[in-house]
Design a protein around this motif. Structure first.
Motif, PDB file in Angstrom:
ATOM      1  N   PHE A 187       0.828  -1.208   0.000  1.00  0.00           N
ATOM      2  CA  PHE A 187       0.000   0.000   0.000  1.00  0.00           C
ATOM      3  C   PHE A 187       0.863   1.260   0.000  1.00  0.00           C
ATOM      4  O   PHE A 187       0.613   2.203  -0.752  1.00  0.00           O
ATOM      5  CB  PHE A 187      -0.943   0.014   1.208  1.00  0.00           C
ATOM      6  CG  PHE A 187      -1.671   1.317   1.366  1.00  0.00           C
ATOM      7  CD1 PHE A 187      -2.789   1.596   0.600  1.00  0.00           C
ATOM      8  CD2 PHE A 187      -1.213   2.282   2.251  1.00  0.00           C
ATOM      9  CE1 PHE A 187      -3.448   2.807   0.727  1.00  0.00           C
ATOM     10  CE2 PHE A 187      -1.867   3.492   2.375  1.00  0.00           C
ATOM     11  CZ  PHE A 187      -2.989   3.758   1.614  1.00  0.00           C
ATOM     12  N   LYS A 188       1.884   1.270   0.840  1.00  0.00           N
ATOM     13  CA  LYS A 188       2.755   2.450   0.931  1.00  0.00           C
ATOM     14  C   LYS A 188       3.455   2.712  -0.401  1.00  0.00           C
ATOM     15  O   LYS A 188       3.550   3.861  -0.844  1.00  0.00           O
ATOM     16  CB  LYS A 188       3.779   2.265   2.047  1.00  0.00           C
ATOM     17  CG  LYS A 188       3.171   2.353   3.434  1.00  0.00           C
ATOM     18  CD  LYS A 188       4.192   2.074   4.502  1.00  0.00           C
ATOM     19  CE  LYS A 188       3.525   2.044   5.870  1.00  0.00           C
ATOM     20  NZ  LYS A 188       4.455   1.682   6.929  1.00  0.00           N
ATOM     21  N   ARG A 189       3.962   1.662  -1.043  1.00  0.00           N
ATOM     22  CA  ARG A 189       4.628   1.833  -2.337  1.00  0.00           C
ATOM     23  C   ARG A 189       3.648   2.325  -3.388  1.00  0.00           C
ATOM     24  O   ARG A 189       3.947   3.233  -4.165  1.00  0.00           O
ATOM     25  CB  ARG A 189       5.272   0.519  -2.791  1.00  0.00           C
ATOM     26  CG  ARG A 189       6.498   0.146  -1.981  1.00  0.00           C
ATOM     27  CD  ARG A 189       7.317  -0.974  -2.599  1.00  0.00           C
ATOM     28  NE  ARG A 189       6.613  -1.937  -3.405  1.00  0.00           N
ATOM     29  CZ  ARG A 189       6.070  -3.073  -2.964  1.00  0.00           C
ATOM     30  NH1 ARG A 189       6.117  -3.376  -1.692  1.00  0.00           N
ATOM     31  NH2 ARG A 189       5.477  -3.900  -3.795  1.00  0.00           N
ATOM     32  N   ALA A 190       2.459   1.728  -3.417  1.00  0.00           N
ATOM     33  CA  ALA A 190       1.460   2.121  -4.410  1.00  0.00           C
ATOM     34  C   ALA A 190       1.011   3.558  -4.174  1.00  0.00           C
ATOM     35  O   ALA A 190       0.826   4.315  -5.137  1.00  0.00           O
ATOM     36  CB  ALA A 190       0.266   1.170  -4.361  1.00  0.00           C
ATOM     37  N   LYS A 191       0.864   3.968  -2.929  1.00  0.00           N
ATOM     38  CA  LYS A 191       0.428   5.337  -2.609  1.00  0.00           C
ATOM     39  C   LYS A 191       1.429   6.360  -3.121  1.00  0.00           C
ATOM     40  O   LYS A 191       1.049   7.369  -3.722  1.00  0.00           O
ATOM     41  CB  LYS A 191       0.238   5.467  -1.095  1.00  0.00           C
ATOM     42  CG  LYS A 191      -0.030   6.869  -0.603  1.00  0.00           C
ATOM     43  CD  LYS A 191      -1.458   7.280  -0.833  1.00  0.00           C
ATOM     44  CE  LYS A 191      -1.792   8.579  -0.157  1.00  0.00           C
ATOM     45  NZ  LYS A 191      -1.515   9.749  -0.955  1.00  0.00           N
ATOM     46  N   VAL A 192       2.703   6.116  -2.913  1.00  0.00           N
ATOM     47  CA  VAL A 192       3.734   7.039  -3.387  1.00  0.00           C
ATOM     48  C   VAL A 192       3.685   7.150  -4.909  1.00  0.00           C
ATOM     49  O   VAL A 192       3.772   8.248  -5.471  1.00  0.00           O
ATOM     50  CB  VAL A 192       5.137   6.577  -2.910  1.00  0.00           C
ATOM     51  CG1 VAL A 192       6.249   7.305  -3.647  1.00  0.00           C
ATOM     52  CG2 VAL A 192       5.277   6.768  -1.410  1.00  0.00           C
ATOM     53  N   LEU A 193       3.504   6.020  -5.587  1.00  0.00           N
ATOM     54  CA  LEU A 193       3.469   6.041  -7.043  1.00  0.00           C
ATOM     55  C   LEU A 193       2.172   6.667  -7.561  1.00  0.00           C
ATOM     56  O   LEU A 193       2.190   7.364  -8.584  1.00  0.00           O
ATOM     57  CB  LEU A 193       3.667   4.630  -7.590  1.00  0.00           C
ATOM     58  CG  LEU A 193       5.099   4.107  -7.368  1.00  0.00           C
ATOM     59  CD1 LEU A 193       5.137   2.587  -7.467  1.00  0.00           C
ATOM     60  CD2 LEU A 193       6.054   4.738  -8.349  1.00  0.00           C
ATOM     61  N   CYS A 194       1.062   6.443  -6.887  1.00  0.00           N
ATOM     62  CA  CYS A 194      -0.186   7.095  -7.289  1.00  0.00           C
ATOM     63  C   CYS A 194      -0.035   8.613  -7.167  1.00  0.00           C
ATOM     64  O   CYS A 194      -0.493   9.356  -8.040  1.00  0.00           O
ATOM     65  CB  CYS A 194      -1.344   6.626  -6.414  1.00  0.00           C
ATOM     66  SG  CYS A 194      -1.969   5.000  -6.853  1.00  0.00           S
ATOM     67  N   ASP A 195       0.597   9.070  -6.109  1.00  0.00           N
ATOM     68  CA  ASP A 195       0.823  10.496  -5.932  1.00  0.00           C
ATOM     69  C   ASP A 195       1.684  11.053  -7.070  1.00  0.00           C
ATOM     70  O   ASP A 195       1.456  12.176  -7.528  1.00  0.00           O
ATOM     71  CB  ASP A 195       1.483  10.785  -4.587  1.00  0.00           C
ATOM     72  CG  ASP A 195       0.562  10.558  -3.400  1.00  0.00           C
ATOM     73  OD1 ASP A 195      -0.676  10.436  -3.637  1.00  0.00           O
ATOM     74  OD2 ASP A 195       1.060  10.478  -2.265  1.00  0.00           O
ATOM     75  N   ALA A 196       2.667  10.284  -7.517  1.00  0.00           N
ATOM     76  CA  ALA A 196       3.536  10.740  -8.598  1.00  0.00           C
ATOM     77  C   ALA A 196       2.750  10.938  -9.886  1.00  0.00           C
ATOM     78  O   ALA A 196       3.094  11.806 -10.690  1.00  0.00           O
ATOM     79  CB  ALA A 196       4.668   9.736  -8.821  1.00  0.00           C
ATOM     80  N   PHE A 197       1.690  10.157 -10.091  1.00  0.00           N
ATOM     81  CA  PHE A 197       0.866  10.306 -11.277  1.00  0.00           C
ATOM     82  C   PHE A 197      -0.256  11.329 -11.070  1.00  0.00           C
ATOM     83  O   PHE A 197      -1.048  11.586 -11.959  1.00  0.00           O
ATOM     84  CB  PHE A 197       0.241   8.963 -11.692  1.00  0.00           C
ATOM     85  CG  PHE A 197       1.185   8.084 -12.461  1.00  0.00           C
ATOM     86  CD1 PHE A 197       1.463   8.342 -13.798  1.00  0.00           C
ATOM     87  CD2 PHE A 197       1.786   6.998 -11.872  1.00  0.00           C
ATOM     88  CE1 PHE A 197       2.323   7.550 -14.516  1.00  0.00           C
ATOM     89  CE2 PHE A 197       2.657   6.193 -12.577  1.00  0.00           C
ATOM     90  CZ  PHE A 197       2.921   6.465 -13.914  1.00  0.00           C
ATOM     91  N   GLY A 198      -0.353  11.883  -9.883  1.00  0.00           N
ATOM     92  CA  GLY A 198      -1.393  12.870  -9.605  1.00  0.00           C
ATOM     93  C   GLY A 198      -2.738  12.244  -9.322  1.00  0.00           C
ATOM     94  O   GLY A 198      -3.766  12.904  -9.443  1.00  0.00           O
ATOM     95  N   MET A 199      -2.754  10.997  -8.941  1.00  0.00           N
ATOM     96  CA  MET A 199      -4.027  10.322  -8.651  1.00  0.00           C
ATOM     97  C   MET A 199      -4.413  10.568  -7.201  1.00  0.00           C
ATOM     98  O   MET A 199      -3.617  10.721  -6.339  1.00  0.00           O
ATOM     99  CB  MET A 199      -3.888   8.822  -8.875  1.00  0.00           C
ATOM    100  CG  MET A 199      -3.716   8.481 -10.325  1.00  0.00           C
ATOM    101  SD  MET A 199      -3.894   6.737 -10.666  1.00  0.00           S
ATOM    102  CE  MET A 199      -2.292   6.103 -10.304  1.00  0.00           C
TER     103      MET A 199
END
Length: 124
Positions: A112-124
């Motif tokens: 979850f933590k890894r996915a959250k950081v990457l979602c933030d990078a895409f502006g999601m």
């Protein structure tokens, strides 16, 4: 650099440029990703996440050829989160056994933590 990372101009345009500041004219403009098929080396569960996310990100003009590696990482993390969540449900919600958390709970949290950081990078 401290503070929030700058928001891509494409995302500002989609959201309506609420700050009304002028958009940078020298921002790089990489080519958008047109081939949205998942990479062959992705595991099937991560490829399913790719097939769901890539068209949406491309439609929002947020997926360029430079983003493929980050999207792969996001898809793998999301697939791991889904798998861990499914395994926890199979365990009848018994997350703690013998005073230690289920390994699936730890995997779920880390994914979850890894996915959250990457979602933030895409502006999601």
């Amino acid at each position: 650099m401290s503070g929030r990372p700058p928001k891509p101009s494409a995302l500002k345009l989609i959201e309506g440029n609420r700050g009304k500041r002028s958009l940078p004219s020298n921002e790089p403009d990489p080519a958008y990703l047109n081939d949205l098929t998942p990479p062959a080396h992705l595991p099937p569960d991560a490829a399913a996440v790719w097939s769901d996310l890539a068209p949406r990100l491309r439609a929002a003009m947020l997926l360029t050829e430079l983003d493929t590696l980050a999207l792969e990482w996001l898809c793998i993390a999301a697939a791991q989160h889904r798998r861990a969540t499914a395994e926890l449900e199979i365990d009848d919600g018994d997350y703690i056994k013998k005073n230690s958390p289920s390994p699936w709970l730890i995997i779920q949290s880390m994914a979850f933590k890894r996915a959250k950081v990457l979602c933030d990078a895409f502006g999601m």
